[in-house]
Design a protein around this motif. Structure first.
Motif, short mmCIF file in Angstrom:
data_model
loop_
_atom_site.label_atom_id
_atom_site.label_comp_id
_atom_site.label_asym_id
_atom_site.label_seq_id
_atom_site.Cartn_x
_atom_site.Cartn_y
_atom_site.Cartn_z
N GLU A 57 10.77 -43.75 3.55
CA GLU A 57 10.36 -43.43 2.18
C GLU A 57 8.92 -42.91 2.13
N ARG A 58 8.08 -43.40 3.04
CA ARG A 58 6.68 -42.97 3.07
C ARG A 58 6.48 -41.73 3.93
N GLY A 59 7.58 -41.17 4.44
CA GLY A 59 7.49 -39.95 5.23
C GLY A 59 7.11 -40.18 6.68
N GLN A 60 7.13 -41.40 7.12
CA GLN A 60 6.81 -41.72 8.52
C GLN A 60 8.11 -41.80 9.32
N HIS A 61 8.65 -40.63 9.59
CA HIS A 61 9.99 -40.53 10.14
C HIS A 61 10.10 -40.99 11.60
N PHE A 62 9.08 -40.73 12.40
CA PHE A 62 9.17 -41.17 13.81
C PHE A 62 9.14 -42.69 13.93
N PRO A 63 8.19 -43.38 13.29
CA PRO A 63 8.26 -44.85 13.35
C PRO A 63 9.54 -45.40 12.72
N ALA A 64 10.01 -44.75 11.67
CA ALA A 64 11.26 -45.18 11.02
C ALA A 64 12.42 -45.05 11.99
N ALA A 65 12.45 -43.96 12.73
CA ALA A 65 13.53 -43.74 13.70
C ALA A 65 13.46 -44.78 14.82
N ASP A 66 12.24 -45.13 15.23
CA ASP A 66 12.10 -46.17 16.26
C ASP A 66 12.67 -47.50 15.79
N ARG A 67 12.35 -47.87 14.55
CA ARG A 67 12.85 -49.14 14.01
C ARG A 67 14.37 -49.10 13.84
N ALA A 68 14.88 -47.97 13.37
CA ALA A 68 16.32 -47.84 13.19
C ALA A 68 17.05 -47.92 14.54
N GLU A 69 16.47 -47.31 15.57
CA GLU A 69 17.08 -47.36 16.90
C GLU A 69 17.05 -48.78 17.46
N ALA A 70 15.95 -49.48 17.25
CA ALA A 70 15.87 -50.87 17.71
C ALA A 70 16.93 -51.73 17.01
N ALA A 71 17.10 -51.51 15.72
CA ALA A 71 18.12 -52.25 14.97
C ALA A 71 19.52 -51.90 15.50
#
Length: 108
Positions: A57-71
């Motif tokens: 939502e804050r536009g931080q797509h790379f860290p978001a993708a890292d968290r989503a992949e970890a999940a």
């Protein structure tokens, strides 16, 4: 977090050992430990997914993708452990599995 998946694998193995040896008291204790570990992994997954959504939502797509992949990896590990244990090599077949196939009588 992936250490919890390794812990669950070890607990599953320990549970199988105590179940086979008919040590129901210890198997019950291990089942309780498994339930606690699964609850912790589920909480980790939920936290990572929420964090991924917030970051996206804050536009931080790379860290978001890292968290989503970890999940996703935690969920896959947990799902793998929820499947029945694979059959051991050389295990005896059940009577139903060992029954010969019926053959059709030809030429009558």
């Amino acid at each position: 977090m992936h250490d919890r998946i390794a812990e669950l694998r070890g607990l599953r193995t320990e549970h199988a050992i105590h179940t086979q040896s008919r040590d129901s008291d210890r198997a019950g204790q291990v089942e309780a430990a498994i339930a606690r570990a699964v609850t912790a992994v589920d909480a980790d997954i939920e936290h990572l997914e929420n964090e991924a959504a917030d970051l996206a939502e804050r536009g931080q797509h790379f860290p978001a993708a890292d968290r989503a992949e970890a999940a996703r990896l935690l969920r896959a590990g947990l799902d793998e452990l929820r499947l029945p244990a694979p059959a051991k090599r050389g295990a005896k077949q059940t009577a139903a599995a060992a029954a010969p196939a019926e053959t059709a009588k030809g030429g009558e």
